[in-house]
Motif scaffolding. Structure first.
Motif, mmCIF file in Angstrom:
data_model
loop_
_atom_site.group_PDB
_atom_site.id
_atom_site.type_symbol
_atom_site.label_atom_id
_atom_site.label_comp_id
_atom_site.label_asym_id
_atom_site.label_seq_id
_atom_site.Cartn_x
_atom_site.Cartn_y
_atom_site.Cartn_z
ATOM 1 N N ARG A 50 0.845 -1.197 0.000
ATOM 2 C CA ARG A 50 0.000 0.000 0.000
ATOM 3 C C ARG A 50 0.882 1.249 0.000
ATOM 4 O O ARG A 50 0.614 2.213 -0.711
ATOM 5 C CB ARG A 50 -0.914 -0.039 1.233
ATOM 6 N N GLU A 51 1.957 1.227 0.803
ATOM 7 C CA GLU A 51 2.895 2.351 0.842
ATOM 8 C C GLU A 51 3.535 2.578 -0.528
ATOM 9 O O GLU A 51 3.749 3.723 -0.936
ATOM 10 C CB GLU A 51 4.018 2.051 1.848
ATOM 11 N N ALA A 52 3.843 1.500 -1.217
ATOM 12 C CA ALA A 52 4.487 1.603 -2.534
ATOM 13 C C ALA A 52 3.612 2.352 -3.533
ATOM 14 O O ALA A 52 4.127 2.954 -4.481
ATOM 15 C CB ALA A 52 4.808 0.205 -3.068
ATOM 16 N N GLN A 53 2.306 2.331 -3.321
ATOM 17 C CA GLN A 53 1.388 3.004 -4.247
ATOM 18 C C GLN A 53 1.608 4.519 -4.254
ATOM 19 O O GLN A 53 1.227 5.201 -5.198
ATOM 20 C CB GLN A 53 -0.074 2.683 -3.905
ATOM 21 N N ASN A 54 2.220 5.031 -3.201
ATOM 22 C CA ASN A 54 2.517 6.466 -3.118
ATOM 23 C C ASN A 54 4.023 6.709 -3.034
ATOM 24 O O ASN A 54 4.469 7.653 -2.384
ATOM 25 C CB ASN A 54 1.813 7.078 -1.906
ATOM 26 N N ALA A 55 4.775 5.863 -3.697
ATOM 27 C CA ALA A 55 6.236 5.981 -3.672
ATOM 28 C C ALA A 55 6.693 7.297 -4.285
ATOM 29 O O ALA A 55 6.037 7.839 -5.176
ATOM 30 C CB ALA A 55 6.858 4.811 -4.421
ATOM 31 N N GLU A 56 7.832 7.778 -3.803
ATOM 32 C CA GLU A 56 8.376 9.043 -4.288
ATOM 33 C C GLU A 56 9.109 8.892 -5.612
ATOM 34 O O GLU A 56 9.319 9.868 -6.326
ATOM 35 C CB GLU A 56 9.320 9.620 -3.233
ATOM 36 N N SER A 57 9.519 7.658 -5.925
ATOM 37 C CA SER A 57 10.258 7.403 -7.161
ATOM 38 C C SER A 57 10.114 5.930 -7.517
ATOM 39 O O SER A 57 9.612 5.137 -6.716
ATOM 40 C CB SER A 57 11.745 7.733 -6.967
ATOM 41 N N LYS A 58 10.605 5.573 -8.707
ATOM 42 C CA LYS A 58 10.580 4.171 -9.103
ATOM 43 C C LYS A 58 11.443 3.346 -8.150
ATOM 44 O O LYS A 58 11.057 2.238 -7.763
ATOM 45 C CB LYS A 58 11.071 4.010 -10.548
ATOM 46 N N ALA A 59 12.582 3.871 -7.759
ATOM 47 C CA ALA A 59 13.470 3.165 -6.828
ATOM 48 C C ALA A 59 12.782 2.946 -5.482
ATOM 49 O O ALA A 59 12.908 1.869 -4.882
ATOM 50 C CB ALA A 59 14.770 3.942 -6.648
ATOM 51 N N ASP A 60 12.054 3.934 -5.020
ATOM 52 C CA ASP A 60 11.314 3.823 -3.756
ATOM 53 C C ASP A 60 10.209 2.768 -3.885
ATOM 54 O O ASP A 60 10.016 1.950 -2.982
ATOM 55 C CB ASP A 60 10.721 5.190 -3.384
ATOM 56 N N HIS A 63 11.837 -0.604 -3.845
ATOM 57 C CA HIS A 63 12.309 -0.857 -2.482
ATOM 58 C C HIS A 63 11.169 -1.324 -1.566
ATOM 59 O O HIS A 63 11.319 -2.296 -0.817
ATOM 60 C CB HIS A 63 12.969 0.400 -1.907
ATOM 61 N N LYS A 64 10.031 -0.669 -1.643
ATOM 62 C CA LYS A 64 8.874 -1.054 -0.818
ATOM 63 C C LYS A 64 8.405 -2.467 -1.174
ATOM 64 O O LYS A 64 8.049 -3.249 -0.298
ATOM 65 C CB LYS A 64 7.721 -0.067 -0.998
ATOM 66 N N PHE A 65 8.401 -2.780 -2.474
ATOM 67 C CA PHE A 65 8.008 -4.124 -2.888
ATOM 68 C C PHE A 65 9.024 -5.169 -2.434
ATOM 69 O O PHE A 65 8.652 -6.300 -2.099
ATOM 70 C CB PHE A 65 7.780 -4.192 -4.407
ATOM 71 N N LYS A 66 10.308 -4.803 -2.420
ATOM 72 C CA LYS A 66 11.323 -5.742 -1.936
ATOM 73 C C LYS A 66 11.158 -5.999 -0.439
ATOM 74 O O LYS A 66 11.378 -7.123 0.028
ATOM 75 C CB LYS A 66 12.728 -5.220 -2.250
ATOM 76 N N ILE A 67 10.783 -4.979 0.314
ATOM 77 C CA ILE A 67 10.496 -5.180 1.736
ATOM 78 C C ILE A 67 9.305 -6.130 1.882
ATOM 79 O O ILE A 67 9.332 -7.055 2.695
ATOM 80 C CB ILE A 67 10.226 -3.837 2.453
#
Length: 115
Positions: A50-60, A63-67
């Motif tokens: 859910r956090e990844a849906q509002n990521a600041e960048s592609k890298a972010d 990163h959230k999906f890897k977590i």
């Protein structure tokens, strides 16, 4: 939820609800330590996605999906411990749902890296 739903967000939310219910059954059986560990990792998957849906960048986003992928692996561990321990409720339905979530999450990570 809105009409156009994000499949992985919906599936991880529904999975988290299943984890909550399963952990309540574990707590009823006084399996507190595993219940707490499983509750943390199993609900964290959806929170990170859910956090990844509002990521600041592609890298972010990646990163959230890897977590989330790490939390998926930890959740598999706790569910498998439950499956092979005596006097634990059967977690097979959760394992099947988690396998599906894992495949989708890994595809999203791979696809996101290629863009």
């Amino acid at each position: 939820m809105e009409s156009k739903q994000n499949v992985i967000v919906v599936q991880t939310f529904e999975f988290a609800l299943g984890i909550v219910k399963y952990c309540e059954a574990l707590q009823d059986n006084r399996k507190f330590v595993i219940a707490n560990q499983l509750l943390k990792s199993g609900t964290s998957i959806g929170a990170n996605i859910r956090e990844a849906q509002n990521a600041e960048s592609k890298a972010d986003f990646i990163h959230k999906f890897k977590i989330a992928a790490k939390e998926i692996e930890e959740t598999f561990y706790w569910l498998e411990l439950c499956k092979f321990s005596e006097n634990y409720p059967n977690p097979d339905d959760l394992i099947v749902k988690l396998e599906k979530i894992s495949r989708i999450a890994n595809k999203i990570i791979i696809t996101s890296k290629q863009k």
